[in-house]
Scaffold this active site. Sequence first.
Site, PDB file in Angstrom:
ATOM      1  N   GLY A 173       0.772  -1.252   0.000  1.00 50.21           N
ATOM      2  CA  GLY A 173       0.000   0.000   0.000  1.00 50.21           C
ATOM      3  C   GLY A 173       0.796   1.291   0.000  1.00 50.21           C
ATOM      4  O   GLY A 173       0.373   2.278  -0.600  1.00 50.21           O
ATOM      5  N   GLU A 180       3.834   4.555   5.950  1.00 54.14           N
ATOM      6  CA  GLU A 180       2.667   3.665   5.932  1.00 54.14           C
ATOM      7  C   GLU A 180       1.516   4.355   5.221  1.00 54.14           C
ATOM      8  O   GLU A 180       1.377   5.575   5.262  1.00 54.14           O
ATOM      9  CB  GLU A 180       2.323   3.285   7.390  1.00 54.14           C
ATOM     10  CG  GLU A 180       1.127   2.404   7.597  1.00 54.14           C
ATOM     11  CD  GLU A 180       1.150   1.056   6.882  1.00 54.14           C
ATOM     12  OE1 GLU A 180       1.415   1.023   5.665  1.00 54.14           O
ATOM     13  OE2 GLU A 180       0.841   0.043   7.540  1.00 54.14           O
ATOM     14  N   ASP A 181       0.701   3.562   4.554  1.00 55.14           N
ATOM     15  CA  ASP A 181      -0.403   4.137   3.791  1.00 55.14           C
ATOM     16  C   ASP A 181      -1.541   4.595   4.690  1.00 55.14           C
ATOM     17  O   ASP A 181      -2.036   5.701   4.569  1.00 55.14           O
ATOM     18  CB  ASP A 181      -0.919   3.142   2.730  1.00 55.14           C
ATOM     19  CG  ASP A 181      -1.234   1.765   3.314  1.00 55.14           C
ATOM     20  OD1 ASP A 181      -1.090   1.555   4.534  1.00 55.14           O
ATOM     21  OD2 ASP A 181      -1.623   0.876   2.529  1.00 55.14           O
ATOM     22  N   ASP A 190      -4.895   2.182  10.935  1.00 51.55           N
ATOM     23  CA  ASP A 190      -6.266   1.875  11.346  1.00 51.55           C
ATOM     24  C   ASP A 190      -6.194   1.491  12.830  1.00 51.55           C
ATOM     25  O   ASP A 190      -6.143   2.357  13.685  1.00 51.55           O
ATOM     26  CB  ASP A 190      -6.807   0.766  10.439  1.00 51.55           C
ATOM     27  CG  ASP A 190      -8.287   0.461  10.655  1.00 51.55           C
ATOM     28  OD1 ASP A 190      -8.866   0.986  11.612  1.00 51.55           O
ATOM     29  OD2 ASP A 190      -8.861  -0.302   9.868  1.00 51.55           O
ATOM     30  N   PHE A 201     -14.222   2.453   4.656  1.00 51.30           N
ATOM     31  CA  PHE A 201     -13.175   1.776   3.912  1.00 51.30           C
ATOM     32  C   PHE A 201     -12.774   2.632   2.713  1.00 51.30           C
ATOM     33  O   PHE A 201     -13.576   2.897   1.829  1.00 51.30           O
ATOM     34  CB  PHE A 201     -13.597   0.379   3.481  1.00 51.30           C
ATOM     35  CG  PHE A 201     -12.395  -0.471   3.149  1.00 51.30           C
ATOM     36  CD1 PHE A 201     -11.670  -1.076   4.168  1.00 51.30           C
ATOM     37  CD2 PHE A 201     -11.964  -0.614   1.848  1.00 51.30           C
ATOM     38  CE1 PHE A 201     -10.522  -1.814   3.882  1.00 51.30           C
ATOM     39  CE2 PHE A 201     -10.832  -1.351   1.549  1.00 51.30           C
ATOM     40  CZ  PHE A 201     -10.111  -1.960   2.572  1.00 51.30           C
ATOM     41  N   VAL A 202     -11.523   3.074   2.712  1.00 50.11           N
ATOM     42  CA  VAL A 202     -11.067   3.980   1.657  1.00 50.11           C
ATOM     43  C   VAL A 202     -10.090   3.277   0.714  1.00 50.11           C
ATOM     44  O   VAL A 202      -9.376   2.359   1.120  1.00 50.11           O
ATOM     45  CB  VAL A 202     -10.413   5.247   2.260  1.00 50.11           C
ATOM     46  CG1 VAL A 202     -11.435   6.075   3.020  1.00 50.11           C
ATOM     47  CG2 VAL A 202      -9.234   4.904   3.169  1.00 50.11           C
ATOM     48  N   ASP A 232      -5.825  -0.453  -1.286  1.00 45.51           N
ATOM     49  CA  ASP A 232      -6.584  -1.400  -2.098  1.00 45.51           C
ATOM     50  C   ASP A 232      -7.788  -1.959  -1.369  1.00 45.51           C
ATOM     51  O   ASP A 232      -7.900  -1.906  -0.153  1.00 45.51           O
ATOM     52  CB  ASP A 232      -5.696  -2.591  -2.465  1.00 45.51           C
ATOM     53  CG  ASP A 232      -5.466  -3.525  -1.265  1.00 45.51           C
ATOM     54  OD1 ASP A 232      -5.020  -3.037  -0.217  1.00 45.51           O
ATOM     55  OD2 ASP A 232      -5.762  -4.733  -1.378  1.00 45.51           O
ATOM     56  N   ARG A 254      -5.659   0.502  -6.273  1.00 44.97           N
ATOM     57  CA  ARG A 254      -4.429   1.173  -5.835  1.00 44.97           C
ATOM     58  C   ARG A 254      -4.038   2.279  -6.811  1.00 44.97           C
ATOM     59  O   ARG A 254      -3.349   3.228  -6.461  1.00 44.97           O
ATOM     60  CB  ARG A 254      -3.267   0.171  -5.756  1.00 44.97           C
ATOM     61  CG  ARG A 254      -3.433  -0.917  -4.706  1.00 44.97           C
ATOM     62  CD  ARG A 254      -2.099  -1.632  -4.515  1.00 44.97           C
ATOM     63  NE  ARG A 254      -2.216  -2.909  -3.827  1.00 44.97           N
ATOM     64  CZ  ARG A 254      -2.222  -3.063  -2.505  1.00 44.97           C
ATOM     65  NH1 ARG A 254      -2.144  -1.998  -1.732  1.00 44.97           N
ATOM     66  NH2 ARG A 254      -2.314  -4.246  -1.956  1.00 44.97           N
TER      67      ARG A 254
HETATM   68  P1  IMP Z   1      -4.060  -1.763  11.107  1.00 44.16           P
HETATM   69  O1  IMP Z   1      -3.106  -2.853  11.506  1.00 44.16           O
HETATM   70  O2  IMP Z   1      -5.450  -1.986  11.630  1.00 44.16           O
HETATM   71  O3  IMP Z   1      -3.546  -0.373  11.428  1.00 44.16           O
HETATM   72  O4  IMP Z   1      -4.253  -1.901   9.538  1.00 44.16           O
HETATM   73  C1  IMP Z   1      -3.364  -1.342   8.670  1.00 44.16           C
HETATM   74  C2  IMP Z   1      -3.462  -1.951   7.294  1.00 44.16           C
HETATM   75  O5  IMP Z   1      -4.801  -2.388   6.998  1.00 44.16           O
HETATM   76  C3  IMP Z   1      -3.123  -0.918   6.260  1.00 44.16           C
HETATM   77  O6  IMP Z   1      -1.752  -0.911   5.978  1.00 44.16           O
HETATM   78  C4  IMP Z   1      -3.965  -1.338   5.086  1.00 44.16           C
HETATM   79  O7  IMP Z   1      -3.280  -2.300   4.330  1.00 44.16           O
HETATM   80  C5  IMP Z   1      -5.182  -1.972   5.697  1.00 44.16           C
HETATM   81  N1  IMP Z   1      -6.312  -1.021   5.815  1.00 44.16           N
HETATM   82  C6  IMP Z   1      -6.881  -0.554   6.940  1.00 44.16           C
HETATM   83  N2  IMP Z   1      -7.890   0.292   6.671  1.00 44.16           N
HETATM   84  C7  IMP Z   1      -7.963   0.359   5.318  1.00 44.16           C
HETATM   85  C8  IMP Z   1      -8.819   1.085   4.405  1.00 44.16           C
HETATM   86  O8  IMP Z   1      -9.738   1.856   4.765  1.00 44.16           O
HETATM   87  N3  IMP Z   1      -8.581   0.893   3.084  1.00 44.16           N
HETATM   88  C9  IMP Z   1      -7.591   0.070   2.617  1.00 44.16           C
HETATM   89  N4  IMP Z   1      -6.773  -0.607   3.428  1.00 44.16           N
HETATM   90  C10 IMP Z   1      -6.965  -0.480   4.770  1.00 44.16           C
HETATM   91 MG    MG Z   2      -0.816  -1.770   4.041  1.00 44.41          MG
END
Ligand code: IMP
Ligand code: MG
Length: 183
Positions: free
Chosen positions: A46, A101-102, A105, A155-156, A162, A168
């Site tokens: 991402g 990081e993209d 969350d 969800f973005v 993606d 992407r």
């Molecule tokens: P976390 O571990 O919950 O912080 O999740 C992080 C990863 O989940 C990101 O690097 C993304 O790959 C994916 N992710 C979380 N939310 C989204 C979203 O809204 N759109 C796309 N990918 C997401």
């Molecule tokens: Mg990611």
Amino acid sequence: MAEMHPDVQEILFSQDEIQEVVKRMGETISADYADKNPLVVAVLRGAFVFTADLMRSITCPCTVDFMAVSSYGDGVKSSGVVRIVKDLDTKIEGRHVLIAEDILDSGLTLSYLIKMLESRNAASVEVAAFSVKDIPGKRPAVNPRYVGIHVPDEFVVGYGLDYAEHYRNLPYLGVLKPEVYEN
Ligand code: IMP
Ligand code: MG
């Protein structure tokens, strides 16, 4: 303005707005890391789009490397169990590491990564998050030093992000229509 993809219900940040935000992040990072020769670590897949733009707005000497992780999950929610799919090629002992990081969350993926990189005796490990998801009543497990934008709890996709590996390539950040992932 780019034509909106039919699976996208709303554009949150246009290509131009994103460029502005990332440029400003790069300026701040350049000042903070002026004499630190940071290693920018892009978390694949991402973050590759964000990292490419961020690198080009960093004016101090820096290098880049890539890591790929996969968090076991159903594609929409992260599980916090992280597997290293591709490790760094760079030795990071004594280096100032900046993880790009993209989206942040829950922050579970990143908090795992940070611990792992710190255990290799990096001089510092910080996070530049292009976006942070604001979830009412919840704080991410990680506090990024640099944040580009805040997005609502939806969800973005686009700008590297993606759903099931698609979208992407969209140059903007948009909200995916829930019916796309609900069936
Ligand atoms: P976390 O571990 O919950 O912080 O999740 C992080 C990863 O989940 C990101 O690097 C993304 O790959 C994916 N992710 C979380 N939310 C989204 C979203 O809204 N759109 C796309 N990918 C997401
Ligand atoms: Mg990611």
